[in-house]
Each structure stands twice: as C-alpha cells, then as structure tokens.
Design a protein around this motif. Structure first.
Motif, PDB file in Angstrom:
ATOM      1  N   ILE A   1       4.907  78.530 124.493  1.00 28.94           N
ATOM      2  CA  ILE A   1       5.795  79.318 125.354  1.00 28.94           C
ATOM      3  C   ILE A   1       7.128  78.582 125.491  1.00 28.94           C
ATOM      4  O   ILE A   1       7.145  77.371 125.706  1.00 28.94           O
ATOM      5  CB  ILE A   1       5.160  79.514 126.762  1.00 28.94           C
ATOM      6  N   ASP A   2       8.180  79.336 125.345  1.00 24.51           N
ATOM      7  CA  ASP A   2       9.540  78.764 125.448  1.00 24.51           C
ATOM      8  C   ASP A   2       9.738  77.583 124.495  1.00 24.51           C
ATOM      9  O   ASP A   2      10.325  76.553 124.880  1.00 24.51           O
ATOM     10  CB  ASP A   2       9.828  78.318 126.891  1.00 24.51           C
ATOM     11  N   ALA A   3       9.290  77.765 123.279  1.00 25.06           N
ATOM     12  CA  ALA A   3       9.383  76.672 122.307  1.00 25.06           C
ATOM     13  C   ALA A   3      10.826  76.336 121.967  1.00 25.06           C
ATOM     14  O   ALA A   3      11.142  75.201 121.617  1.00 25.06           O
ATOM     15  CB  ALA A   3       8.627  77.049 121.034  1.00 25.06           C
ATOM     16  N   HIS A   4      11.721  77.298 122.111  1.00 23.22           N
ATOM     17  CA  HIS A   4      13.128  77.048 121.765  1.00 23.22           C
ATOM     18  C   HIS A   4      13.796  76.136 122.784  1.00 23.22           C
ATOM     19  O   HIS A   4      14.873  75.613 122.554  1.00 23.22           O
ATOM     20  CB  HIS A   4      13.882  78.376 121.694  1.00 23.22           C
ATOM     21  N   LYS A   5      13.152  75.970 123.946  1.00 15.73           N
ATOM     22  CA  LYS A   5      13.758  75.133 124.988  1.00 15.73           C
ATOM     23  C   LYS A   5      13.408  73.658 124.816  1.00 15.73           C
ATOM     24  O   LYS A   5      14.055  72.804 125.393  1.00 15.73           O
ATOM     25  CB  LYS A   5      13.267  75.564 126.360  1.00 15.73           C
ATOM     26  N   SER A   6      12.286  73.427 124.104  1.00 15.91           N
ATOM     27  CA  SER A   6      11.848  72.043 123.987  1.00 15.91           C
ATOM     28  C   SER A   6      11.064  71.850 122.701  1.00 15.91           C
ATOM     29  O   SER A   6      10.072  72.544 122.463  1.00 15.91           O
ATOM     30  CB  SER A   6      10.973  71.697 125.196  1.00 15.91           C
ATOM     31  N   ALA A   7      11.529  70.936 121.877  1.00 20.18           N
ATOM     32  CA  ALA A   7      10.838  70.657 120.616  1.00 20.18           C
ATOM     33  C   ALA A   7       9.447  70.118 120.864  1.00 20.18           C
ATOM     34  O   ALA A   7       8.557  70.227 120.013  1.00 20.18           O
ATOM     35  CB  ALA A   7      11.635  69.669 119.781  1.00 20.18           C
ATOM     36  N   ASP A   8       9.229  69.560 122.056  1.00 17.08           N
ATOM     37  CA  ASP A   8       7.913  69.027 122.394  1.00 17.08           C
ATOM     38  C   ASP A   8       6.842  70.119 122.375  1.00 17.08           C
ATOM     39  O   ASP A   8       5.688  69.857 122.057  1.00 17.08           O
ATOM     40  CB  ASP A   8       7.929  68.401 123.793  1.00 17.08           C
ATOM     41  N   VAL A   9       7.228  71.331 122.735  1.00 11.76           N
ATOM     42  CA  VAL A   9       6.257  72.418 122.767  1.00 11.76           C
ATOM     43  C   VAL A   9       5.609  72.555 121.401  1.00 11.76           C
ATOM     44  O   VAL A   9       4.382  72.678 121.284  1.00 11.76           O
ATOM     45  CB  VAL A   9       6.924  73.744 123.198  1.00 11.76           C
ATOM     46  N   ILE A  10       6.441  72.518 120.364  1.00  7.53           N
ATOM     47  CA  ILE A  10       5.912  72.681 119.015  1.00  7.53           C
ATOM     48  C   ILE A  10       5.077  71.469 118.583  1.00  7.53           C
ATOM     49  O   ILE A  10       3.949  71.612 118.117  1.00  7.53           O
ATOM     50  CB  ILE A  10       7.064  72.946 118.010  1.00  7.53           C
TER      51      ILE A  10
END
Length: 594
Positions: free
Chosen positions: A500-509
RNA sequence: CGGGGCGUAGCGCAGUCUGGUAGCGCACUACACUGGGGGUGUAGUGGUCGUGGGUUCAAAUCCCGCCGUCCCGACCA
C-alpha cells in the motif's frame, strides 16, 4: 550447503506470484444467471468461467483450490489402503452392453462414435471398466480385498445443469471400487470407506451428515450418502434429534407425529361437494382437519416382466400426507418409474374423475399407507362427480387390499429408532458409498477361486466423491458478505501480502518482497499484490477479502514508521501489528500452523 | 420432458408497449488529481441489438420459425 543453495534458488525464483502479472479475474457484479452464494462467489472471485451450459473453465485461482481438494481426498484414500489408478474417459459400448446399462441409461449418457462407427460413451462412472480390469488381473481369493480409486473427469448430459459447478455436465469425481471374496470383507471395507469419508469432510471443516440412502440405478443393497448441510442443497435429509437415525427423505421412514384418534363410529353420509376436488378445498368446505380425510391416487401397475400395464393401482393416503415416489415405485406390482394414470384412463376404468376418487366400490387393487390404517369417521371421494362421503370407516364401508409405507416423512414425525423427534434439513450430496454385492461381477462374469478351489463371484463396493461439487459446498458453507472464507487447507494461497502506498516509500517494496521470500522458505504459498498506484488501497483490501485468502499482511508507510506491518485474519477479522524483527516467528507461529 | 422468463459493449441493465440517428453504470485506454476500504475529473475505445425469414419508406422495437440461456417442476450414482 545444499540447504543454503535451496534457499538461494527460492530467492531468485522468477515465478513469483505477483498479482500485477496474475489473472485475478474478480468482478463487482455477479452475472445474472448465478443464483446461489457459492456460484456467485466463484464467478466474482474469478475461480471459474462458464463456457456453455454445465461446462466451466477453471481459472488459476480456482484451479489451485481444486487441486488442494483433490490432494486431501487423495491423501486420505491412500491412507485407507486404496490404490490410485487412471481409467479412460472414453469407454467402449461393449462393456456397457455386458452390464446392460447401455440400454438402461437414458440420454444422460454421453454417447459418441469413432471413425469406424463404433459406439463409445464418455464415462459417467467406471464400474464396467474396473470390473473388466479386475476380472482379467485377479484370479484368487488370496489376492483380495483390493481397492482402486481414481480422480477423473466424468460426463453426464444432465437434463438441467444448475448452480454452476454444483450440477454440471462435466465434473471431477473421485471414484473408488473394492473387490472381495465374501460379504464380510466387503462390509469391513465399506466401514473403512465410511470412516475415510468422514475424515475427508472433517478436514475440509464441513458440517455434514451421513445418511442411509437409496442406491438408485447403480444398484446394490446398502448405501449411504454424505451431505453437506446447506439451504441451497437439492436433497432433503431426515434425522432424529438424538442422532440414532438418519436417511435421505427418499427412503426415510417414521412414525406419524399426529396419530389417528379413536372415536365412536358414526354412520356414513353422502354429501354434495360441488367443485371442491382438492383436499384443501374439501377441508375448507366441510370445516374439518385434513387429517380426517383420505386421498386416492391412481398409478399404472406393471406386468410380470416389469413392463407398464393398464391395470391401475390405487394408493390411499391420509389427506395431510404426501406420496413418496421412491418408496412407492419399489413396491411389487407398481410400474417404475412411477406413472400417474391419465384422466381418461381413470374415467374409463373407475367411472370417476380425479378429485372425487375414493376406496368405496373402487374395483382395482388398493394399497393403503400406514397413515390411513387407523382412520375413523373420515372423508373421501364417492367416485361420483361432486360427491364425497363423510364418516367413513374401514370395516363398515370400504376396504383396501394391502398396507405399505407410501408417505413422505414430515417434520415433527417420530423416529422409528426410539421415537425421538425427526428433523428435516436440506443437504448437498457430496459423497455416496454403495455395497454393490455381485451385481456387476455377475453380469460381467468376474469370479475368482475361493479357498476350496471353487469359482465364486466377487463382491463389490463402490464409493464416490464429487470433487468439484465438494469445493462449491465448502464455499456455500464458508462465506460472509465480503466474500469467500476458505478453510486453510484448500485456500488457493495461504497468505496475501499487500503493498500500500508503495510510491511513497521504497521500503514498502523491499520489505514486502523480502517478506514474500521468507514465506516461501517457510513453505507458505503466498501471493504478492504489487499492483501500482492505479490500483487503490481500497481495491486491494476488498479483493483480498473477496478471494478469501486466510492470512493477510499489509505493508504500508503508515506502519513501517513504527517498523511494523499489519496482519489480518480473514476468518476472525482480527488485526495485529507485527514488528519486522518478529516476522519470521510470527509466520511460523501463526500462518504455518494453520 | 412440461411450465415460465431472458437474449442490446467484457459484466449489470434501460430502450421494445406507442417503429424514425443504439444509450446508462461498472470495467478498459490516456492524462491530471487522489492515496487505508471496489477513489475524482476530463477525453476516449468497444455493438452485425442471439439467429433466419416476413411486414414497412424505415425494425432492437411488430409477426413467424430456429438457437442459446436461466428459473420452477419432473428426472438423476
């Protein structure tokens, strides 16, 4: 070192199940022709698609669940000592001619011809093929018992396919066949199969019942059906509240819940009833209870060869009771399948019309149901248009030739086992086991030498489970307003990881991908929702619930700030925050053991 | 096999009664915005109106046949 390399190869797997490249074919609205919950959900969650009436394609998600159901069945069958084989779908007519089912089976049997005009059928079941195999391969009692099974596609040209894969024309079935040198051995295996079936349905977390059943056209004596309880079920099953009696309504017997009361006998009277011809209208007109009436149904009899005959038979039931066709057509002298006589034929033979029929002066064979035996001062037709008799009594006014059990069991009846109350529920038939005895071994001459060196016919049992129907039943019994609630053993995936909201934080990916890799190492089948920002968080959350994956982990900047991810259990809806460093432990303790 | 309904875009439907330029919502494409509950806006793509015949200047619409499909019943391991 080997283990380490294995892990490395997992991590480099190219076939990661990413939703961005997976056919997740969910739809918002269910197609208009879907009627029951499981059918709607299977279409909406993208498990199946219809090709034609009663024919379905299994999409990736549905196919995964299907294979899991198969594997549970396979696993339990293997435990029972059965040997898995695979028989052809296309079968030569010769075998079916031998068992005489080529002519007995109607248009339900899919028939076809090869280029040389030889007759074949698409197997609806495999008794003939297996009997042929066993008679050729087995010759001594010392080789028995033997149980074979297969998980195979079957065809039945159903008159009315319905409810999606619940009743389709092509379906997958597990069918098993056992062979024995004596009846005792058959009964032993029969009870092992009964237990095996119970284990299978319990593993699938189903609320089911086993009931005594009619063996129908497959033949044989003893037979039990396994039903998953569901309002959408096509069968009615009867069981006593103490659990001592359970049967399909087709053959269920019970004591009447309202016995006939004894009273002073009165003299019968002929009354005008005008155009009141139904039990309902008669009771209203005369102001009496339907229990004080008698109804007379006229059906065709059979001749000595079992063919239909124009000798009619009268069936007598108490007015509030209904005829049970299955029980009735088994009676000697009654043509099967049951056929009601036409108006003209009744008029010709009895001089009366439907609606004014009664036992008095009725000159054909009369079979009384047990419900009318003790009737006293009852109302019945007078065999004259527009007339009925009141206050009729058996010895005084009329008679019958035979007593039999003709009626359908009703709720509140009393069990024949111990008179505890009877309950009737709807069920989906997912399994059926039969003691066939020598039916097929006799017609197909399948014998072995017994211990005395004498040729003896093998005893047979057969045992079926509708795999595809079983899957639909699981959904029918396990869903909520959001979607499917898969029992974890058959869920297409155990875990779904949402970015969710991967574009806000590279950590998500990076976190979600490492989580995905970890789950693979733990042998947890996972699906990674890596769809980009065009797919809103709401869509991801809603879809994950619709497809019913039991465990969900959301990776988003919101919780990553606290160095955590959010876990949700689909079944309970319970949410937990899990810290990144605890994630392996969490997977092991929560997802792995489920 | 009997009774009933429906066939118009991938899905859900309106339009048919009363014939006159084929529509709406979702999905899909592009762009912008939005960013934790099937978003918002703008601009688009997509149809032999199931099929064959008839009536008519003109048929999604009226008439006849056929096909498909679903529901109820009967039937069915």
């Amino acid at each position: 070192m080997a283990a380490f390399l294995l892990v490395e190869s997992f991590l480099q797997a190219k076939y990661v199940m990413k939703i961005s490249n997976y056919l997740l074919a969910t739809v918002k609205e269910s197609p208009a022709d879907a009627e029951i919950a499981s059918h709607k959900l299977m279409l909406r969650a993208g498990l199946i698609r219809k090709l034609a009436s009663g024919l379905y394609t299994w999409l990736p998600l549905g196919n995964r669940a299907l294979k899991k159901v198969e594997n549970i069945v396979r696993n339990e069958m293997d435990k029972s000592g059965a040997m898995e084989i695979c028989m052809p779908v296309v079968q030569p007519a010769e075998l079916w001619l031998e068992s005489d089912r080529w002519s007995q089976m109607g248009p339900e049997l899919f028939r076809l011809q090869d280029r040389n005009d030889r007759d074949f059928c698409l197997g609806p079941t495999h008794e003939e093929v297996i009997t042929d195999l066993v008679r050729k391969e087995y010759s001594s009692y010392r080789q028995l018992p033997a149980i074979f099974y297969q998980i195979q596609t079957k065809f039945r040209d159903e008159r009315r396919p319905r409810f999606g894969i619940m009743r389709s024309r092509e379906f997958i079935m597990k069918d098993a066949y056992s062979f024995h040198s004596d009846e005792e051995s058959l009964q032993e295996t029969y009870s092992i199969m009964h237990e095996t079936y119970s284990n299978i349905f319990s593993r699938l977390k189903l609320n089911f019942r086993s009931v005594a059943a009619d063996s129908g056209s497959i033949g044989g004596n003893t037979s039990h059906e396994f039903h998953v309880l569901a309002d959408a079920g096509e069968d009615e099953i009867v069981f006593s509240t103490d659990g001592k009696y359970a049967a399909n309504i087709e053959l269920a017997e019970a004591h009447l819940h309202t016995p006939n009361k004894k009273e002073e006998k009165r003299d019968s009277k002929l009354v005008d009833t005008g155009d009141a011809t139904s039990i309902d209208s008669i009771t209203k007109l005369l102001g009496i209870d339907a229990k004080k009436t008698l109804k007379t149904l006229i059906v065709h009899g059979e001749d000595k060869e079992g063919n239909i005959s124009n000798n009619l038979v009268a069936l007598l039931l108490r007015g509030d009771q209904e005829l049970n066709v299955t029980k009735t057509e088994k009676l000697k002298g009654i043509y099967s399948p049951l056929k009601f006589a036409s108006n003209q034929l009744i008029l010709k033979q009895t001089g009366s019309t439907i609606g004014s029929l009664g036992p008095k002066d009725l000159d054909i064979h009369k079979i009384a149901d047990f419900s009318v035996e003790g009737l006293c001062n009852f109302v019945c037709g007078a065999n004259m248009a527009g007339k009925h008799f009141t206050d009729m009594n058996w010895s005084e006014n009329c008679s019958y030739d035979q007593v039999a059990d003709l009626r359908m069991v009703q709720g509140n009846d009393k069990s024949i086992a111990d008179r505890s109350p009877i309950e009737i529920k709807r069920g989906i038939e997912v399994g059926h086991i039969f003691q066939l005895g020598a039916k097929y071994s006799e017609s197909m001459d399948a014998s072995i030498l017994d211990s005395n060196g004498k040729a003896t016919l093998m005893q047979m049992g057969c045992y079926g489970i509708g795999i595809t129907r079983l899957l639909a039943s699981c959904i029918e019994q396990n869903h909520d307003e959001k979607g499917i609630l898969w029992p974890s053993e058959i869920a297409p995936f155990r875990l779904i990881i949402l970015q969710i909201d991967a574009h806000k934080s590279a950590d998500v990916i990076s976190i979600s991908e490492s989580l995905y890799n970890k789950s693979l190492i733990f042998d947890i089948e996972s699906l990674l929702d890596d769809r980009d920002r065009k797919t809103s968080p709401g869509v991801k959350l809603t879809e994950s619930e619709l497809i019913g994956i039991p465990h969900r982990i959301v990776v988003s900047p919101r919780t990553l700030k606290e160095n955590a991810v959010e876990y949700t259990n689909r079944q309970t809806g319970a949410k937990t925050k899990v810290h990144i460093e605890d994630i392996e432990k969490f997977l092991k303790e929560t997802v792995c053991i489920d």
